[in-house]
Scaffold this motif. Structure first.
Motif, PDB file in Angstrom:
ATOM      1  N   GLN A 215       0.811  -1.207   0.000  1.00 39.54           N
ATOM      2  CA  GLN A 215       0.000   0.000   0.000  1.00 39.54           C
ATOM      3  C   GLN A 215       0.852   1.267   0.000  1.00 39.54           C
ATOM      4  OE1 GLN A 215      -2.649  -0.336   3.358  1.00 39.54           O
ATOM      5  NE2 GLN A 215      -3.210  -2.454   2.873  1.00 39.54           N
ATOM      6  N   ARG A 216       2.155   1.100   0.268  1.00 37.23           N
ATOM      7  CA  ARG A 216       3.055   2.261   0.304  1.00 37.23           C
ATOM      8  C   ARG A 216       4.063   2.129  -0.829  1.00 37.23           C
ATOM      9  NH1 ARG A 216       3.582   0.224   5.764  1.00 37.23           N
ATOM     10  NH2 ARG A 216       2.098   1.243   7.156  1.00 37.23           N
ATOM     11  N   GLN A 217       4.301   3.219  -1.503  1.00 40.68           N
ATOM     12  CA  GLN A 217       5.286   3.241  -2.578  1.00 40.68           C
ATOM     13  C   GLN A 217       6.349   4.279  -2.258  1.00 40.68           C
ATOM     14  OE1 GLN A 217       5.788   1.232  -5.260  1.00 40.68           O
ATOM     15  NE2 GLN A 217       4.177  -0.001  -4.308  1.00 40.68           N
ATOM     16  N   GLN A 218       7.493   3.816  -1.790  1.00 40.29           N
ATOM     17  CA  GLN A 218       8.594   4.704  -1.421  1.00 40.29           C
ATOM     18  C   GLN A 218       9.841   4.305  -2.200  1.00 40.29           C
ATOM     19  OE1 GLN A 218       7.712   3.722   2.857  1.00 40.29           O
ATOM     20  NE2 GLN A 218       8.396   5.825   3.155  1.00 40.29           N
ATOM     21  N   GLY A 219      10.535   5.298  -2.691  1.00 42.90           N
ATOM     22  CA  GLY A 219      11.782   5.042  -3.395  1.00 42.90           C
ATOM     23  C   GLY A 219      12.924   4.830  -2.417  1.00 42.90           C
ATOM     24  N   ILE A 220      14.111   4.710  -2.966  1.00 45.38           N
ATOM     25  CA  ILE A 220      15.292   4.522  -2.134  1.00 45.38           C
ATOM     26  C   ILE A 220      15.910   5.880  -1.818  1.00 45.38           C
ATOM     27  CG2 ILE A 220      16.738   4.160  -4.169  1.00 45.38           C
ATOM     28  CD1 ILE A 220      18.420   2.241  -2.445  1.00 45.38           C
ATOM     29  N   SER A 221      16.224   6.104  -0.562  1.00 42.79           N
ATOM     30  CA  SER A 221      16.826   7.361  -0.128  1.00 42.79           C
ATOM     31  C   SER A 221      18.350   7.226  -0.197  1.00 42.79           C
ATOM     32  CB  SER A 221      16.383   7.712   1.295  1.00 42.79           C
ATOM     33  OG  SER A 221      17.042   8.866   1.749  1.00 42.79           O
ATOM     34  N   LYS A 222      18.949   7.767  -1.236  1.00 40.18           N
ATOM     35  CA  LYS A 222      20.401   7.681  -1.384  1.00 40.18           C
ATOM     36  C   LYS A 222      21.124   8.443  -0.282  1.00 40.18           C
ATOM     37  CE  LYS A 222      20.207   7.149  -6.419  1.00 40.18           C
ATOM     38  NZ  LYS A 222      20.645   7.699  -7.730  1.00 40.18           N
ATOM     39  N   THR A 223      20.511   9.511   0.207  1.00 38.79           N
ATOM     40  CA  THR A 223      21.146  10.294   1.276  1.00 38.79           C
ATOM     41  C   THR A 223      21.284   9.464   2.541  1.00 38.79           C
ATOM     42  OG1 THR A 223      20.198  12.325   0.377  1.00 38.79           O
ATOM     43  CG2 THR A 223      20.977  12.385   2.654  1.00 38.79           C
TER      44      THR A 223
END
Length: 398
Positions: free
Chosen positions: A261-269
């Motif tokens: 239900q959640r779509q989150q990308g990858i946090s490179k920071t």
């Protein structure tokens, strides 16, 4: 080897605890893909620690040490066998055997599976005659095993997403990363945190793969994919092997469906910051740790090979000594050995050098320069518990 592994267990355990806590409490704010990337900190920590321990660290020589050539030294050396090493090695061999069995079993199951009919069906997909699968395995080429009811249990959308999920594991290199993870598990098998961490690492891997597969999926496709995940929980756990990818048990599946239900990308920071923190902490803390080990663990011979008394010298009743200068590397091996002084000259030199170069010292992680020993070749053996003091004439004053 065991000294290094035990030394690394403390920082490794602290890192694993941090990752386990992050997996528990930071999944929602950071996302599955970011948390999965954070597991790269484990091999990074071990790599940095290994490089740091190999950096040249020099310790100057201390006082000369004397050893008498006799049966006492040979007997003492036999008692210095490190039983911890053999216990650790037995555990490694047991883990390696299980992994080899897993690999052989996976290949055998794939070979038994029936190739799929149809010209557009990829050769790396086969259908098992049981409920095994869907999962992917392989070392050089991917092998996907589908359950016998794959085409009747799942509709076209679910079939496409499931195959995409398995191939995503292969394209990202998840299977080969698992091989690396299992090597680390085998090396640190004595640490229970490693086993727990490996399980959570695999869960994070599945969550991240789900997030990537459904990144551009519609709501209807995510719902269909969720039903496919629920259906896959019916697979028997008896078919699980460590080198395969399974969809997980019911508790894991509940978490995976929630994450759909959640779509989150990858946090490179976040990932780069965490990696930089691991590197900095390793560089800052490893040197003091190594220095502390060297202070508490003094350089000492843990295995001595007793020189053989030259037969000709024994027959002639000749006794004497050999003073040898040498270095000890970070792993405790004798290097650069040379005779400084001997009496009589050239009588005992060769045998003394032959034996000393096989000595093993404590592995302190530092290079010890200009160590000095004197080997006393005595026909009449002096008891080992008697202290020997050499008295030499005082130098005349001019």
């Amino acid at each position: 080897m065991t000294d290094y592994l035990l030394q690394m267990s403390v920082p490794l355990s602290l890192l694993l605890i941090a990752l386990l806590l992050a997996q528990q409490y930071l999944l929602k704010p950071l996302g599955a893909r970011t948390l999965y990337a954070l597991w790269a900190a484990v091999p990074l920590l071990l790599l940095c620690a290994s490089i740091t321990s190999l950096l040249p660290q020099v310790v100057e020589a201390g006082a000369i040490k004397r050893y008498q050539v006799g049966i006492q030294q040979l007997t003492a050396a036999a008692g210095n066998i490190n039983w911890l090493f053999w216990l650790w090695l037995a555990g490694v061999m047991l883990c390696s055997s299980f992994l080899l069995l897993s690999y052989i079993s996976g290949r055998a199951q794939f070979n038994r599976a029936a190739p799929l009919s149809g010209t557009n069906t990829p050769a790396y997909c086969r259908q098992a005659d049981s409920s095994s699968g869907p999962y992917i395995t392989g070392l050089i080429t991917p092998r996907i095993i589908l359950p016998h009811d794959f085409f009747t249990r799942f509709d076209a959308t679910q079939q496409r997403l499931i195959l995409q999920h398995e191939l995503t594991h292969w394209r990202r290199g998840d299977l080969h990363l698992n091989y690396l993870a299992l090597v680390l598990v085998s090396l640190f098998w004595f640490n229970p945190l490693v086993w727990l961490a490996y399980r959570q690492y695999r869960n994070a891997q599945e969550l991240a793969c789900d997030a990537l597969v459904t990144k551009n999926a519609s709501k209807a496709e995510r719902i269909a994919y969720g039903y496919a995940l629920l259906s896959s929980t019916q697979q028997s756990s008896a078919n699980w092997w460590p080198l395969t990818h399974h969809y997980g048990d019911f508790n894991t599946m509940k978490q995976r469906i929630t994450q759909l239900q959640r779509q989150q990308g990858i946090s490179k920071t976040v990932v780069l910051g965490a990696m930089a923190l691991v590197i900095a902490a390793t560089l800052l803390l490893q040197q003091p740790v190594m220095a502390g080990v060297s202070k508490t663990q003094q350089l000492a011979a843990v295995m001595r090979i007793e020189p053989r008394y030259p037969l000709q010298a024994a027959e002639q009743g000749i006794s004497g000594y050999v003073q040898i200068k040498f270095d000890v590397d970070a792993q405790g091996k004798v290097i650069n050995a040379s005779v400084v002084k001997s009496s009589p000259e050239q009588v005992f030199d060769k045998e003394a050098l032959r034996a000393l170069t096989q000595w093993q010292y404590t592995a302190t992680g530092k290079l010890h320069l200009a160590q000095m020993v004197q080997l006393d070749f005595e026909l009449d053996t002096v008891q080992a518990d008697i202290e020997r003091v050499s008295v030499t004439p005082a130098a005349k004053k001019g």
